[in-house]
Motif scaffolding. Structure first.
Motif, PDB file in Angstrom:
ATOM      1  N   ARG A   1     -14.619 -14.078  11.145  1.00 37.77           N
ATOM      2  CA  ARG A   1     -15.800 -14.681  10.526  1.00 37.77           C
ATOM      3  C   ARG A   1     -16.654 -15.406  11.557  1.00 37.77           C
ATOM      4  O   ARG A   1     -17.877 -15.472  11.427  1.00 37.77           O
ATOM      5  N   CYS A   2     -16.029 -15.950  12.582  1.00 39.64           N
ATOM      6  CA  CYS A   2     -16.801 -16.576  13.653  1.00 39.64           C
ATOM      7  C   CYS A   2     -17.573 -15.528  14.454  1.00 39.64           C
ATOM      8  O   CYS A   2     -18.680 -15.803  14.933  1.00 39.64           O
ATOM      9  N   VAL A   3     -17.001 -14.341  14.595  1.00 45.01           N
ATOM     10  CA  VAL A   3     -17.652 -13.297  15.381  1.00 45.01           C
ATOM     11  C   VAL A   3     -18.894 -12.780  14.674  1.00 45.01           C
ATOM     12  O   VAL A   3     -19.912 -12.506  15.317  1.00 45.01           O
ATOM     13  N   TYR A   4     -18.842 -12.637  13.344  1.00 43.22           N
ATOM     14  CA  TYR A   4     -20.045 -12.165  12.655  1.00 43.22           C
ATOM     15  C   TYR A   4     -20.851 -13.313  12.026  1.00 43.22           C
ATOM     16  O   TYR A   4     -21.712 -13.098  11.176  1.00 43.22           O
ATOM     17  N   ARG A   5     -20.576 -14.503  12.477  1.00 37.39           N
ATOM     18  CA  ARG A   5     -21.379 -15.696  12.210  1.00 37.39           C
ATOM     19  C   ARG A   5     -21.421 -16.110  10.743  1.00 37.39           C
ATOM     20  O   ARG A   5     -22.374 -16.744  10.288  1.00 37.39           O
ATOM     21  N   ALA A   6     -20.372 -15.789  10.004  1.00 41.36           N
ATOM     22  CA  ALA A   6     -20.237 -16.336   8.661  1.00 41.36           C
ATOM     23  C   ALA A   6     -19.620 -17.729   8.708  1.00 41.36           C
ATOM     24  O   ALA A   6     -19.628 -18.455   7.711  1.00 41.36           O
ATOM     25  N   LEU A   7     -19.102 -18.107   9.870  1.00 43.69           N
ATOM     26  CA  LEU A   7     -18.439 -19.387  10.045  1.00 43.69           C
ATOM     27  C   LEU A   7     -18.749 -19.896  11.442  1.00 43.69           C
ATOM     28  O   LEU A   7     -18.735 -19.133  12.411  1.00 43.69           O
ATOM     29  N   ARG A   8     -19.036 -21.181  11.533  1.00 45.20           N
ATOM     30  CA  ARG A   8     -19.306 -21.795  12.833  1.00 45.20           C
ATOM     31  C   ARG A   8     -18.024 -22.431  13.344  1.00 45.20           C
ATOM     32  O   ARG A   8     -17.408 -23.250  12.658  1.00 45.20           O
ATOM     33  N   PRO A   9     -17.579 -22.075  14.551  1.00 42.14           N
ATOM     34  CA  PRO A   9     -16.340 -22.671  15.071  1.00 42.14           C
ATOM     35  C   PRO A   9     -16.497 -24.165  15.307  1.00 42.14           C
ATOM     36  O   PRO A   9     -17.594 -24.660  15.602  1.00 42.14           O
ATOM     37  N   SER A  10     -15.398 -24.894  15.168  1.00 43.38           N
ATOM     38  CA  SER A  10     -15.412 -26.327  15.430  1.00 43.38           C
ATOM     39  C   SER A  10     -15.581 -26.602  16.916  1.00 43.38           C
ATOM     40  O   SER A  10     -16.186 -27.601  17.311  1.00 43.38           O
ATOM     41  N   SER A  11     -15.036 -25.721  17.730  1.00 44.30           N
ATOM     42  CA  SER A  11     -15.222 -25.806  19.179  1.00 44.30           C
ATOM     43  C   SER A  11     -14.953 -24.428  19.761  1.00 44.30           C
ATOM     44  O   SER A  11     -14.441 -23.537  19.091  1.00 44.30           O
ATOM     45  N   GLY A  12     -15.297 -24.281  21.031  1.00 44.62           N
ATOM     46  CA  GLY A  12     -15.164 -22.980  21.654  1.00 44.62           C
ATOM     47  C   GLY A  12     -16.388 -22.121  21.380  1.00 44.62           C
ATOM     48  O   GLY A  12     -17.378 -22.573  20.795  1.00 44.62           O
ATOM     49  N   ALA A  13     -16.330 -20.875  21.818  1.00 42.17           N
ATOM     50  CA  ALA A  13     -17.500 -20.007  21.716  1.00 42.17           C
ATOM     51  C   ALA A  13     -17.093 -18.556  21.533  1.00 42.17           C
ATOM     52  O   ALA A  13     -15.975 -18.160  21.876  1.00 42.17           O
ATOM     53  N   VAL A  14     -18.032 -17.797  20.963  1.00 39.38           N
ATOM     54  CA  VAL A  14     -17.936 -16.339  20.916  1.00 39.38           C
ATOM     55  C   VAL A  14     -19.006 -15.808  21.855  1.00 39.38           C
ATOM     56  O   VAL A  14     -20.185 -16.164  21.721  1.00 39.38           O
ATOM     57  N   ARG A  15     -18.615 -14.978  22.799  1.00 35.88           N
ATOM     58  CA  ARG A  15     -19.568 -14.457  23.783  1.00 35.88           C
ATOM     59  C   ARG A  15     -19.694 -12.943  23.624  1.00 35.88           C
ATOM     60  O   ARG A  15     -18.695 -12.227  23.531  1.00 35.88           O
ATOM     61  N   VAL A  16     -20.942 -12.476  23.582  1.00 38.74           N
ATOM     62  CA  VAL A  16     -21.236 -11.046  23.563  1.00 38.74           C
ATOM     63  C   VAL A  16     -21.960 -10.738  24.868  1.00 38.74           C
ATOM     64  O   VAL A  16     -23.060 -11.235  25.112  1.00 38.74           O
ATOM     65  N   GLY A  17     -21.291  -9.932  25.719  1.00 34.31           N
ATOM     66  CA  GLY A  17     -21.837  -9.777  27.056  1.00 34.31           C
ATOM     67  C   GLY A  17     -21.906 -11.145  27.717  1.00 34.31           C
ATOM     68  O   GLY A  17     -20.968 -11.946  27.635  1.00 34.31           O
ATOM     69  N   PRO A  18     -23.042 -11.490  28.340  1.00 38.90           N
ATOM     70  CA  PRO A  18     -23.157 -12.789  29.019  1.00 38.90           C
ATOM     71  C   PRO A  18     -23.603 -13.921  28.096  1.00 38.90           C
ATOM     72  O   PRO A  18     -23.679 -15.076  28.523  1.00 38.90           O
ATOM     73  N   ASP A  19     -23.917 -13.600  26.837  1.00 45.03           N
ATOM     74  CA  ASP A  19     -24.560 -14.571  25.945  1.00 45.03           C
ATOM     75  C   ASP A  19     -23.574 -15.241  24.998  1.00 45.03           C
ATOM     76  O   ASP A  19     -22.635 -14.602  24.489  1.00 45.03           O
ATOM     77  N   ASP A  20     -23.807 -16.526  24.747  1.00 39.29           N
ATOM     78  CA  ASP A  20     -23.123 -17.240  23.675  1.00 39.29           C
ATOM     79  C   ASP A  20     -23.767 -16.798  22.362  1.00 39.29           C
ATOM     80  O   ASP A  20     -24.975 -16.925  22.171  1.00 39.29           O
TER      81      ASP A  20
ATOM     82  N   MET B   1     -20.437  -3.144  25.393  1.00 35.59           N
ATOM     83  CA  MET B   1     -20.643  -4.575  25.599  1.00 35.59           C
ATOM     84  C   MET B   1     -19.343  -5.319  25.358  1.00 35.59           C
ATOM     85  O   MET B   1     -18.662  -5.089  24.356  1.00 35.59           O
ATOM     86  N   ASP B   2     -18.993  -6.216  26.286  1.00 40.23           N
ATOM     87  CA  ASP B   2     -17.775  -7.005  26.145  1.00 40.23           C
ATOM     88  C   ASP B   2     -17.932  -8.057  25.049  1.00 40.23           C
ATOM     89  O   ASP B   2     -19.027  -8.596  24.827  1.00 40.23           O
ATOM     90  N   LEU B   3     -16.816  -8.356  24.401  1.00 39.93           N
ATOM     91  CA  LEU B   3     -16.731  -9.446  23.442  1.00 39.93           C
ATOM     92  C   LEU B   3     -15.623 -10.376  23.909  1.00 39.93           C
ATOM     93  O   LEU B   3     -14.558  -9.920  24.333  1.00 39.93           O
ATOM     94  N   ALA B   4     -15.868 -11.692  23.840  1.00 39.11           N
ATOM     95  CA  ALA B   4     -14.849 -12.647  24.268  1.00 39.11           C
ATOM     96  C   ALA B   4     -14.814 -13.831  23.312  1.00 39.11           C
ATOM     97  O   ALA B   4     -15.865 -14.380  22.947  1.00 39.11           O
ATOM     98  N   LEU B   5     -13.617 -14.198  22.907  1.00 38.30           N
ATOM     99  CA  LEU B   5     -13.398 -15.447  22.174  1.00 38.30           C
ATOM    100  C   LEU B   5     -12.885 -16.448  23.197  1.00 38.30           C
ATOM    101  O   LEU B   5     -11.864 -16.222  23.843  1.00 38.30           O
ATOM    102  N   ASP B   6     -13.607 -17.553  23.343  1.00 35.91           N
ATOM    103  CA  ASP B   6     -13.330 -18.518  24.396  1.00 35.91           C
ATOM    104  C   ASP B   6     -12.869 -19.839  23.793  1.00 35.91           C
ATOM    105  O   ASP B   6     -13.672 -20.625  23.304  1.00 35.91           O
TER     106      ASP B   6
END
Length: 280
Positions: A46-65, A1-6
């Motif tokens: 920390r944003c990827v494993y959801r210990a921290l919420r980004p101020s803006s932008g997104a972390v995408r796993v496959g097609p999902d935010d 599964m792809d991971l993307a920091l946007d």
């Protein structure tokens, strides 16, 4: 599964820790985050494993935010080994490892035979079977680190994020762990401080500086003397490993910050004359 920091951005107390970071981690690849202390590596993880919420932008796993998934679903897809991973209660090693199955269970549901076999296989793969019945608080730092890696693997994630996973490990276990990650078939995002380990273990490297992406590419493309000087502030040469062909960084020790912009290090040839005095 792809991971993307946007365009990931994290601002805390008016300070930008991560600034519009965009990074792709293709399925099945190991991508290393490297950079000096305070460059935003752990914050991004920390944003990827959801210990921290980004101020803006997104972390995408496959097609999902990732932010749109339930915590349970997120934990089924993403497992993490953090810098401050601790176990406060003296569970046995096998009990701690079995906790990795929690996202897949409901309430006090018992492990299935397949899950018990999975735990046993991971314990064996990481050399932990002899420690299975011991309390985790009685283990060394390196042993405990391996237990936490095993717990993450038992989670059967699609994506594995690790923040300095080689902390406390001796050389043998560092090599074994990183070799395992290369062959596990998982999508891996890992923070490493050792550039030579990163070059050996990762398909690609992303270099961060002051919260921004400086450059990304294969280790051979990224690890150059110029980049090491620019980002880390140290003089270095980069050579090819004689066995693996990976780039290896050879550092030049310096005595002061002024040396970082100096020319080549003085000759160590004893025929070149007396060494300079160290007294003022």
């Amino acid at each position: 599964m792809d991971l993307a920091l946007d365009r990931l951005t994290v601002v805390t107390d008016g300070r930008s820790l991560v600034r519009e970071l965009s990074l792709d981690v293709p399925s099945g690849q190991v991508v290393g985050l490297v950079g000096p202390n305070g460059s935003g590596k752990s914050t991004a993880l920390r944003c990827v494993y959801r210990a921290l919420r980004p101020s803006s932008g997104a972390v995408r796993v496959g097609p999902d935010d990732l932010a749109g998934l339930s915590p349970r679903r997120s934990a089924q897809l993403v497992a993490a080994l953090t810098q401050d991973g601790t176990v406060d209660l003296d569970f046995t090693v096998e009990e701690v490892v079995a906790l990795g199955r929690a996202p897949h269970l409901r309430g006090a549901q018992a492990l299935s035979p397949r899950e018990r076999e999975l735990c046993a296989q991971v314990l064996d793969r990481l050399g932990l079977t002899p420690l299975a019945g011991r309390g985790i608080l009685g283990l060394s730092g390196g042993e405990r680190q391996r237990v936490l890696v095993a717990r993450a693997l038992v989670q059967e994630p699609e994506i594995l994020v690790l923040d300095e996973p080689t902390n406390h490990l001796d050389v043998r276990h560092q090599i074994e762990l990183l070799s395992f990650l290369r062959g596990a078939g998982l999508t891996v995002l890992v923070v490493l401080h050792d550039l030579n380990l990163a070059a050996a273990a990762c398909d690609r490297l992303a270099v961060l500086g002051e919260g921004r992406l400086v450059t990304a590419g294969t280790p051979a493309e990224v690890l150059t003397p110029e980049l090491v000087q620019e980002v880390f502030g140290v003089r270095a040469d980069v050579v090819t490993h004689p066995l693996t062909g990976d780039p290896q960084v050879l550092y030049a020790l310096t005595t002061s910050s002024a040396d970082r912009t100096a020319g080549p290090a003085p000759s160590t040839d004893r025929t070149a004359g007396p060494a300079p005095s160290l007294t003022p």
